[in-house]
Structure formats: structure tokens, C-alpha cells
Design a protein around this motif. Structure first.
Motif, PDB file in Angstrom:
ATOM      1  N   TYR A 154       0.833  -1.204   0.000  1.00 14.60           N
ATOM      2  CA  TYR A 154       0.000   0.000   0.000  1.00 14.60           C
ATOM      3  C   TYR A 154       0.869   1.256   0.000  1.00 14.60           C
ATOM      4  O   TYR A 154       0.609   2.204  -0.749  1.00 14.60           O
ATOM      5  CB  TYR A 154      -0.917  -0.005   1.217  1.00 14.60           C
ATOM      6  CG  TYR A 154      -1.685   1.276   1.406  1.00 14.60           C
ATOM      7  CD1 TYR A 154      -2.610   1.716   0.474  1.00 14.60           C
ATOM      8  CD2 TYR A 154      -1.489   2.070   2.546  1.00 14.60           C
ATOM      9  CE1 TYR A 154      -3.318   2.892   0.643  1.00 14.60           C
ATOM     10  CE2 TYR A 154      -2.195   3.248   2.725  1.00 14.60           C
ATOM     11  CZ  TYR A 154      -3.103   3.655   1.777  1.00 14.60           C
ATOM     12  OH  TYR A 154      -3.798   4.823   1.961  1.00 14.60           O
ATOM     13  N   GLY A 155       1.918   1.256   0.818  1.00 20.63           N
ATOM     14  CA  GLY A 155       2.805   2.413   0.881  1.00 20.63           C
ATOM     15  C   GLY A 155       3.477   2.685  -0.454  1.00 20.63           C
ATOM     16  O   GLY A 155       3.597   3.836  -0.883  1.00 20.63           O
ATOM     17  N   ALA A 156       3.913   1.612  -1.137  1.00 18.29           N
ATOM     18  CA  ALA A 156       4.569   1.771  -2.442  1.00 18.29           C
ATOM     19  C   ALA A 156       3.590   2.309  -3.482  1.00 18.29           C
ATOM     20  O   ALA A 156       3.942   3.183  -4.287  1.00 18.29           O
ATOM     21  CB  ALA A 156       5.141   0.434  -2.895  1.00 18.29           C
ATOM     22  N   LEU A 157       2.361   1.812  -3.463  1.00 17.93           N
ATOM     23  CA  LEU A 157       1.352   2.285  -4.407  1.00 17.93           C
ATOM     24  C   LEU A 157       0.997   3.743  -4.140  1.00 17.93           C
ATOM     25  O   LEU A 157       0.802   4.532  -5.075  1.00 17.93           O
ATOM     26  CB  LEU A 157       0.095   1.421  -4.320  1.00 17.93           C
ATOM     27  CG  LEU A 157       0.224  -0.009  -4.846  1.00 17.93           C
ATOM     28  CD1 LEU A 157      -1.025  -0.810  -4.514  1.00 17.93           C
ATOM     29  CD2 LEU A 157       0.465  -0.004  -6.347  1.00 17.93           C
ATOM     30  N   LEU A 158       0.910   4.106  -2.875  1.00 14.68           N
ATOM     31  CA  LEU A 158       0.590   5.485  -2.515  1.00 14.68           C
ATOM     32  C   LEU A 158       1.713   6.425  -2.944  1.00 14.68           C
ATOM     33  O   LEU A 158       1.458   7.516  -3.474  1.00 14.68           O
ATOM     34  CB  LEU A 158       0.353   5.585  -1.001  1.00 14.68           C
ATOM     35  CG  LEU A 158      -0.213   6.904  -0.482  1.00 14.68           C
ATOM     36  CD1 LEU A 158      -1.575   7.188  -1.094  1.00 14.68           C
ATOM     37  CD2 LEU A 158      -0.315   6.870   1.047  1.00 14.68           C
TER      38      LEU A 158
END
Length: 250
Positions: free
Chosen positions: A229-233
Motif C-alpha cells: 500500500y505504501g509503495a502504491l501510494l
């Protein structure tokens, strides 16, 4: 758009909206009327804390002893793997164990093999399935429950939690369906919710990962989901920044 009896809203670039990105929750529409129940639980906690709760089911042995407990999950090693796209899967296999309390009455045995699987889609859509069969028998002959857990954030510390439960047994028993729905509602509202909201109060506005928490093997699934999720954000924010920077030169 509406898919699987759920309204899906895309708030990004309309050109990037795609029905293919919607997780497969077709079991919802395909379940008999008395073989499925639905619920909603507004929660004063970040959506990621609620996601953690499903991706680490070892808590069920202690927090839900009368429904989902028994110790089998805690004695099983979680296996984490990547699914299609950006999805993530966490699985537990428990062989020759006492059946989960909520499954035992309909299983008809004292020892069972159980397979528990959580499929996580970014961000906050999960499919949880549990299959149980008499120990040593084919899982296809057992009983199964498939559940959706959907966490929709309202703010950084407020989440709309939607869930539903389906099963392949006693699907024509309205009274049993109501009893099962009530049991799950008690588990979520009286057991899960107070703990997760207490976590949020303790965490406050601090970033969970920046606090360098002591991570255990049972946290592997939730940590992996947080990182995806952090990478996508970050990717989304970088794209947005690049678009705005380019616009300033037009």
C-alpha cells in the motif's frame, strides 16, 4: 459502477477507471437468501489497523474463543504469498485439530482439518475463507464459509467497515442464518472493535511503522500489505506531482 451488489467509486483519473480492477466478490450475489448475512460497523480507527486484524487471525484464539477460537491458528504457521496484480494472500493449514466452535455443530466430528485463507486487495478489500472437513478426509467433502471484509476510510482515524458472511451449509435455514449473523456481530462489535479503537487511541496521529514496532512472524501478512500500500501510494503521489509540475510549464 455497481458490481457484486456493491457500489464502487473511482475518484481518480476517469481514463484509468477499470472494472477489471474490482476484486472478485461474486459469491455475494451467488449465495442463497438464507446463506448469507451482511453487516456494517463504523469504527474510530485507521483502516490499516482493521486490515491488520484480518491479516493476523491468531488473535481469534484469544479474542473470539466462543466462535473462532480453539488455538489451531496460533499453532499454524502463516504462509504469505503474492497474488495477481498487487493482491496478497495469507494462508493457514491446521490438521487434526479441534474444530472451530462456530463450525463444530455442523461438522459432526471432534477432530478436523481446516484451511483458512485471506486474500487482500489494495486497499482494504479482503476475502476470508475457511474450509473444514473431518480429519484425514477430502476438503471438498467438508463445509466452507466465505466472507468479505471491506474497510473504507472516512478520515485518518475513522473507517466504515462493511462485511458479509456466506456458507455452503444450512443455506435454507433462516433462523440459523440470523443466529450466525448475531454471533458474528457480537464478535466484531464487542470484541474486535474495542481493541482496535484502543490501539488507535494509543497510536494517536503517529505513523505506525515509523515507531519501529517489534514485529513477529504472525505480522508477516499485515506488514507486507502495508508495504504494498505504501509503495502504491508513493507511486500515485509521484505521478500527481509530476503532472502538476508539467502543468506549471504549459
Amino acid at each position: 459502477m455497481i458490481e457484486h451488489e456493491i457500489v464502487w467509486i473511482w475518484i481518480g483519473d476517469p481514463a484509468r477507471a477499470s472494472r477489471s480492477e474490482i476484486p472478485d466478490l461474486s459469491f455475494i450475489g451467488g449465495s442463497p437468501r438464507h446463506g448469507i448475512s451482511r453487516g456494517y460497523m463504523p469504527t474510530a480507527a485507521a483502516h490499516q489497523l482493521l486490515t491488520d486484524n484480518i491479516l493476523d487471525l491468531s488473535h481469534a484464539d484469544y479474542l473470539h474463543p466462543d466462535t473462532l477460537g480453539g488455538g489451531s491458528i496460533s499453532r499454524s504457521k502463516p504462509v504469505v504469498s503474492r497474488g495477481a496484480g498487487h493482491s496478497l494472500r495469507v494462508s493457514w493449514t491446521a490438521l487434526d485439530e479441534e474444530p472451530l466452535p462456530i463450525m463444530r455443530p455442523n461438522l459432526g466430528c471432534d477432530r478436523a482439518d481446516m484451511w483458512t485463507d485471506v486474500l487482500w486487495y489494495p486497499n482494504g478489500v479482503m476475502v476470508l475463507s475457511i474450509t473444514a472437513a473431518p480429519a484425514g478426509t477430502d476438503p471438498e467433502t467438508g463445509i466452507k464459509t466465505v466472507n468479505a471484509h471491506i474497510m473504507t476510510p472516512e478520515t485518518d482515524t475513522q473507517t466504515h467497515y462493511f462485511y458479509c458472511n456466506s456458507r455452503n451449509f444450512r443455506t435454507d435455514d433462516e433462523e440459523y442464518n440470523n443466529q450466525r449473523a448475531a454471533a458474528l456481530r457480537r464478535a466484531f462489535e464487542l470484541e474486535d472493535k474495542p481493541i482496535v479503537e484502543a490501539q488507535q487511541r494509543s497510536l494517536g496521529n503517529r505513523n505506525f511503522m515509523e515507531m519501529r514496532p517489534a514485529l513477529l512472524p504472525i505480522d508477516a501478512g499485515s506488514v507486507a500489505a502495508r508495504r504494498i500500500y505504501g509503495a502504491l501510494l508513493t507511486e500515485q503521489m509521484d505521478t500527481l506531482f509530476a503532472v502538476r509540475s508539467a502543468s506549471s510549464f504549459i
